[in-house]
Enzyme design. Structure first.
Site, PDB file in Angstrom:
ATOM      1  N   ASP A  12       0.851  -1.199   0.000  1.00 53.69           N
ATOM      2  CA  ASP A  12       0.000   0.000   0.000  1.00 53.69           C
ATOM      3  C   ASP A  12       0.881   1.242   0.000  1.00 53.69           C
ATOM      4  O   ASP A  12       1.781   1.379   0.839  1.00 53.69           O
ATOM      5  CB  ASP A  12      -0.905   0.014   1.233  1.00 53.69           C
ATOM      6  CG  ASP A  12      -1.994  -1.051   1.169  1.00 53.69           C
ATOM      7  OD1 ASP A  12      -2.125  -1.710   0.117  1.00 53.69           O
ATOM      8  OD2 ASP A  12      -2.718  -1.205   2.173  1.00 53.69           O
ATOM      9  N   ASN A 182     -20.165  -5.626   1.450  1.00 54.51           N
ATOM     10  CA  ASN A 182     -20.704  -4.396   2.043  1.00 54.51           C
ATOM     11  C   ASN A 182     -21.969  -4.043   1.248  1.00 54.51           C
ATOM     12  O   ASN A 182     -22.367  -4.782   0.337  1.00 54.51           O
ATOM     13  CB  ASN A 182     -19.642  -3.279   2.064  1.00 54.51           C
ATOM     14  CG  ASN A 182     -19.203  -2.842   0.667  1.00 54.51           C
ATOM     15  OD1 ASN A 182     -19.926  -3.064  -0.315  1.00 54.51           O
ATOM     16  ND2 ASN A 182     -18.047  -2.229   0.565  1.00 54.51           N
ATOM     17  N   ASP A 242     -11.379  -5.883   6.208  1.00 63.76           N
ATOM     18  CA  ASP A 242     -10.528  -7.082   6.218  1.00 63.76           C
ATOM     19  C   ASP A 242     -10.452  -7.673   7.626  1.00 63.76           C
ATOM     20  O   ASP A 242     -10.458  -8.893   7.803  1.00 63.76           O
ATOM     21  CB  ASP A 242      -9.117  -6.739   5.709  1.00 63.76           C
ATOM     22  CG  ASP A 242      -9.150  -6.263   4.274  1.00 63.76           C
ATOM     23  OD1 ASP A 242     -10.038  -6.718   3.526  1.00 63.76           O
ATOM     24  OD2 ASP A 242      -8.310  -5.421   3.900  1.00 63.76           O
TER      25      ASP A 242
END
Ligand code: RIB
Length: 294
Positions: A12, A182, A242
């Site tokens: 990331d 979601n 996560d």
């Protein structure tokens, strides 16, 4: 009792800014950090930190990011021996902007795109030697359904976190043991419809996460349960989903009833937002229990 993750491993590249920029806008950021990420690796680390026995399956490039990410997982106590190092393809990366208690993420798959059927065939025995397998959508989608088929045929449970959003065939949805979209991902899977209507499609197996509003599930007896989010001192929400997936999967592997597993996972996810980075705030088991007892 091993839990396996077949999924993405990313570096990331995270910048923080006062807020997330608008389309076409340039903002001054504060700093750039290189942090271990990838939905697959994050979920593996979340489970390892909670004390689970975890193996990670996936691919990285033969580069410094790939080496650092494998080392990070080893240090978390995760089995990494079947991770494949790919020549000539870089390790996956994610460009993340964190601002105003939210984030935006752009993922470039790199070596995660090499998690193909041939790789799965080469590690089949090790995958099937699992209590449960956790999957996401950051590897090729045909590989996801291939692993679901494989596990289903051998009676191994699967949790599918369909993130990032993409349609999934009904055949695959029917074969997974638990599904954790979601709200946005759920609308892609089932079409726009009221939350309750979606939840009733798969009683006891579909949980829908709702960000700062918590998560909902329809139990097998038809009762809809809405688990509110714990109030958090939010620093960075990256990796909260996560953490929820990892914690939920670990509890299911430990034969914890689904509602209790969701309550545990919901608190773990909220704790994870209180530190910076996808994996930075992932809690240990005792910390979650302590919060649940409050
Ligand atoms: O869910 C958060 C993760 O999504 C980040 O770590 C990033 O790598 C992307 O995969």
């Amino acid at each position: 009792m091993k839990i396996s993750v077949v999924g993405s491993i990313n570096m990331d590249m995270t910048v923080t800014a006062e807020r997330i920029p608008l389309k076409g806008e340039t903002l001054k950021g504060e700093n750039l950090r290189y942090i271990p990420g990838g939905k697959g690796a994050n979920q593996a680390v979340a489970m390892a930190r909670l004390g689970a026995d975890v193996e990670m399956f996936g691919c990285v490039g033969n580069d410094s990011a790939g080496k650092a990410l494998i080392q990070n997982m080893k240090e978390a106590g995760i089995e990494t021996s079947h991770i494949k190092v790919i020549e000539g393809t870089p390790t996956g990366i994610a460009m993340i902007t964190v601002g105003e208690n939210d984030n935006t993420i752009v993922v470039v798959a790199g070596a995660n795109g090499c998690v193909d059927k041939a790789y799965i065939d080469s590690i089949k025995e090790a995958i099937l030697d699992s209590e449960i397998v956790l999957l996401q959508h950051e590897i090729p989608l045909e590989t996801v359904s291939y692993v679901v088929d494989l596990c289903h045929a051998h009676g191994v449970k699967v949790v599918l976190n369909p993130a990032p959003a993409a349609p999934v065939s009904k055949e695959t949805l029917d074969k997974v043991s638990y599904l954790t979209p979601n709200e946005h991902e759920a609308a892609i899977l089932f079409g726009e419809k009221p939350l309750e209507e979606m939840l009733r499609l798969y009683p006891g197996k579909l949980l829908i996460t709702q960000g700062s509003r918590g998560a909902s599930i329809c139990l097998e007896n038809g009762q809809i349960v809405q688990v509110p989010a714990r109030k958090a001192e939010v620093v960075d929400t990256t990796g909260a989903g996560d953490t929820l997936n990892g914690a939920f999967t670990m509890q299911i592997a430990n034969k914890v009833p689904v509602e209790e597993a969701l309550r545990f996972a919901n608190v773990a996810a909220s704790l994870s937002t209180e530190k910076f980075g996808a994996q930075g705030g992932m809690p240990e088991y005792e910390a979650v229990i302590k919060e649940l007892e409050k």
